[in-house]
Design a protein around this motif. Structure first.
Motif, PDB file in Angstrom:
ATOM      1  N   ARG A   4       7.955 -46.477 -93.980  1.00  0.00           N
ATOM      2  CA  ARG A   4       7.095 -45.612 -93.177  1.00  0.00           C
ATOM      3  C   ARG A   4       7.315 -44.154 -93.569  1.00  0.00           C
ATOM      4  NH1 ARG A   4      10.149 -43.053 -89.371  1.00  0.00           N
ATOM      5  NH2 ARG A   4      12.082 -44.064 -88.633  1.00  0.00           N
ATOM      6  N   ASP A   5       6.461 -43.294 -93.023  1.00  0.00           N
ATOM      7  CA  ASP A   5       6.578 -41.864 -93.282  1.00  0.00           C
ATOM      8  C   ASP A   5       7.785 -41.280 -92.544  1.00  0.00           C
ATOM      9  OD1 ASP A   5       4.191 -41.283 -94.880  1.00  0.00           O
ATOM     10  OD2 ASP A   5       3.097 -41.937 -93.101  1.00  0.00           O
ATOM     11  N   LEU A   6       8.423 -40.320 -93.192  1.00  0.00           N
ATOM     12  CA  LEU A   6       9.467 -39.555 -92.523  1.00  0.00           C
ATOM     13  C   LEU A   6       8.842 -38.717 -91.411  1.00  0.00           C
ATOM     14  CD1 LEU A   6      12.512 -38.237 -92.847  1.00  0.00           C
ATOM     15  CD2 LEU A   6      11.193 -36.359 -93.809  1.00  0.00           C
ATOM     16  N   ARG A   7       9.511 -38.629 -90.276  1.00  0.00           N
ATOM     17  CA  ARG A   7       9.081 -37.761 -89.178  1.00  0.00           C
ATOM     18  C   ARG A   7       9.985 -36.529 -89.186  1.00  0.00           C
ATOM     19  NH1 ARG A   7       9.770 -42.406 -84.736  1.00  0.00           N
ATOM     20  NH2 ARG A   7      11.724 -42.435 -85.901  1.00  0.00           N
ATOM     21  N   PRO A   8       9.468 -35.382 -89.691  1.00  0.00           N
ATOM     22  CA  PRO A   8      10.315 -34.196 -89.868  1.00  0.00           C
ATOM     23  C   PRO A   8      10.961 -33.704 -88.580  1.00  0.00           C
ATOM     24  CG  PRO A   8       8.219 -33.919 -91.010  1.00  0.00           C
ATOM     25  CD  PRO A   8       8.096 -35.141 -90.167  1.00  0.00           C
ATOM     26  N   GLY A   9      10.309 -33.938 -87.447  1.00  0.00           N
ATOM     27  CA  GLY A   9      10.847 -33.448 -86.190  1.00  0.00           C
ATOM     28  C   GLY A   9      11.835 -34.378 -85.519  1.00  0.00           C
ATOM     29  N   VAL A  10      12.125 -35.497 -86.150  1.00  0.00           N
ATOM     30  CA  VAL A  10      13.046 -36.483 -85.560  1.00  0.00           C
ATOM     31  C   VAL A  10      14.380 -36.433 -86.308  1.00  0.00           C
ATOM     32  CG1 VAL A  10      13.437 -38.924 -85.046  1.00  0.00           C
ATOM     33  CG2 VAL A  10      11.127 -37.962 -84.876  1.00  0.00           C
ATOM     34  N   PRO A  11      15.448 -35.921 -85.685  1.00  0.00           N
ATOM     35  CA  PRO A  11      16.734 -35.797 -86.374  1.00  0.00           C
ATOM     36  C   PRO A  11      17.249 -37.097 -86.982  1.00  0.00           C
ATOM     37  CG  PRO A  11      16.774 -34.559 -84.322  1.00  0.00           C
ATOM     38  CD  PRO A  11      15.495 -35.350 -84.323  1.00  0.00           C
ATOM     39  N   ALA A  12      17.001 -38.229 -86.324  1.00  0.00           N
ATOM     40  CA  ALA A  12      17.493 -39.501 -86.875  1.00  0.00           C
ATOM     41  C   ALA A  12      16.864 -39.779 -88.238  1.00  0.00           C
ATOM     42  CB  ALA A  12      17.188 -40.642 -85.908  1.00  0.00           C
ATOM     43  N   ASP A  13      15.611 -39.361 -88.419  1.00  0.00           N
ATOM     44  CA  ASP A  13      14.942 -39.561 -89.705  1.00  0.00           C
ATOM     45  C   ASP A  13      15.504 -38.626 -90.780  1.00  0.00           C
ATOM     46  OD1 ASP A  13      13.376 -41.435 -88.456  1.00  0.00           O
ATOM     47  OD2 ASP A  13      11.471 -40.575 -89.109  1.00  0.00           O
ATOM     48  N   THR A  14      15.576 -37.333 -90.468  1.00  0.00           N
ATOM     49  CA  THR A  14      16.033 -36.376 -91.473  1.00  0.00           C
ATOM     50  C   THR A  14      17.514 -36.568 -91.790  1.00  0.00           C
ATOM     51  OG1 THR A  14      16.371 -34.725 -89.722  1.00  0.00           O
ATOM     52  CG2 THR A  14      14.271 -34.674 -90.909  1.00  0.00           C
TER      53      THR A  14
END
Length: 307
Positions: A4-14
């Motif tokens: 899936r796409d990275l969610r820049p505003g979600v710390p767990a993703d970044t």
């Protein structure tokens, strides 16, 4: 397993993205903040799409995917896929690669370039998916604690050393030097920097850029050679770019800027430094050897023509 796409505003993703990159490619600096910055500040024409592979809620693979929007040749795509070394062989790499290629093809790319670590499993993966090897580059490391740096060379008459912080009010001279030196950067893709405002947002405001450790050799107040420093907020340092304006080459100014940057880094508590070299860039290889860097890994650029 999902991609899936990275969610820049979600710390767990970044944070997950940065963790995968650090484990798979420890020779380049990545932080959660730098991943978020890249996702939010790449120019729209790059069609940048960072992807993550997730298994049971854990990020185990990543892909950076975008067009070479600042290349002189249209239709070129760039993608780099990395999977956590302890999570390979589970299909994440193949899923990421397929999603990345589909995105680039939809954006008009006809050729795709990808860096691949020069290790048997990595190269076999690339070749199995239709990629052929091209040029190569080295990652180099230097311990700033265990061994002494070479003596600082004498600063030539008429040359002044400044840091990027000294250009905080007007960084345009650094942009102009960056644009000129990029034209000669070895590589499969030719780049051309022309958009100052985009450079400000993407590079000058980059969270890894350390303006106090970035050193420029200046003549009559203008930078003519520089060594750009990135730091991760801890003890790791990396050279982002080193170059000299054509009119001032052959004077050792790039070497001068780079060693002064390293001295400043060591004084600031940095313990290890990383840099990179195209294997055909003999002048820079000589400088890094003199500085005490040692090769720690090699990567090979691979290319595939898209149908």
């Amino acid at each position: 397993m999902i991609v899936r796409d990275l969610r820049p505003g979600v710390p767990a993703d970044t944070e997950g993205f940065a963790r995968v990159r650090h484990l798979a490619l420890p020779y380049i600096l990545f932080t959660s903040e730098s991943i978020r910055h890249n996702a939010l500040h790449m120019p729209p024409e790059a069609r940048y799409r960072p992807l993550i592979a997730e298994e049971d809620g854990e990020v185990i693979g990543t892909a950076q995917v975008h067009l070479a929007h600042d290349s002189t040749e249209p239709g070129q795509g760039l993608l780099n896929v990395y999977v956590r070394p302890d999570r390979t062989g589970r299909g994440a790499g193949g899923l990421l690669l397929r999603a990345a290629e589909e995105h680039l093809a939809a954006q008009g790319a006809t050729r795709v370039f990808s860096w691949v670590l020069d290790e048997p499993a990595n190269r076999a993966f690339a070749e199995r998916h239709g990629y052929r090897g091209s040029r190569s580059a080295h990652f180099l490391r230097r311990d700033l604690v265990g061994s002494a740096l070479p003596p600082e060379p004498e600063i030539p008459p008429g040359v002044e050393l400044r840091t990027a912080a000294d250009f905080a009010d007007d960084p345009r001279p650094l942009f102009e030097l960056d644009a000129e030196t990029m034209l000669d950067e070895p590589g499969d893709v030719d780049y051309e920097l022309t958009d100052y405002e985009a450079w400000i947002e993407q590079h000058w405001k980059h969270p890894l850029l350390d303006r106090d450790l970035t050193v420029a050799a200046c003549v009559e107040g203008r930078p003519v050679a520089f060594s750009v420093a990135y730091t991760d907020g801890g003890t790791r340092y990396a050279t982002a770019m080193t170059g000299t304006a054509q009119s001032h080459r052959g004077r050792g100014l790039a070497k001068l800027a780079k060693i002064h940057s390293l001295y400043r880094a060591r004084a600031a508590g940095i313990t290890e430094a990383f840099t990179g070299n195209d294997t055909g860039n003999d002048p820079m290889i000589a400088i890094n050897k003199w500085l005490g860097y040692e090769i720690c890994a090699t990567e090979v650029r691979h290319v595939r023509e898209l149908d």
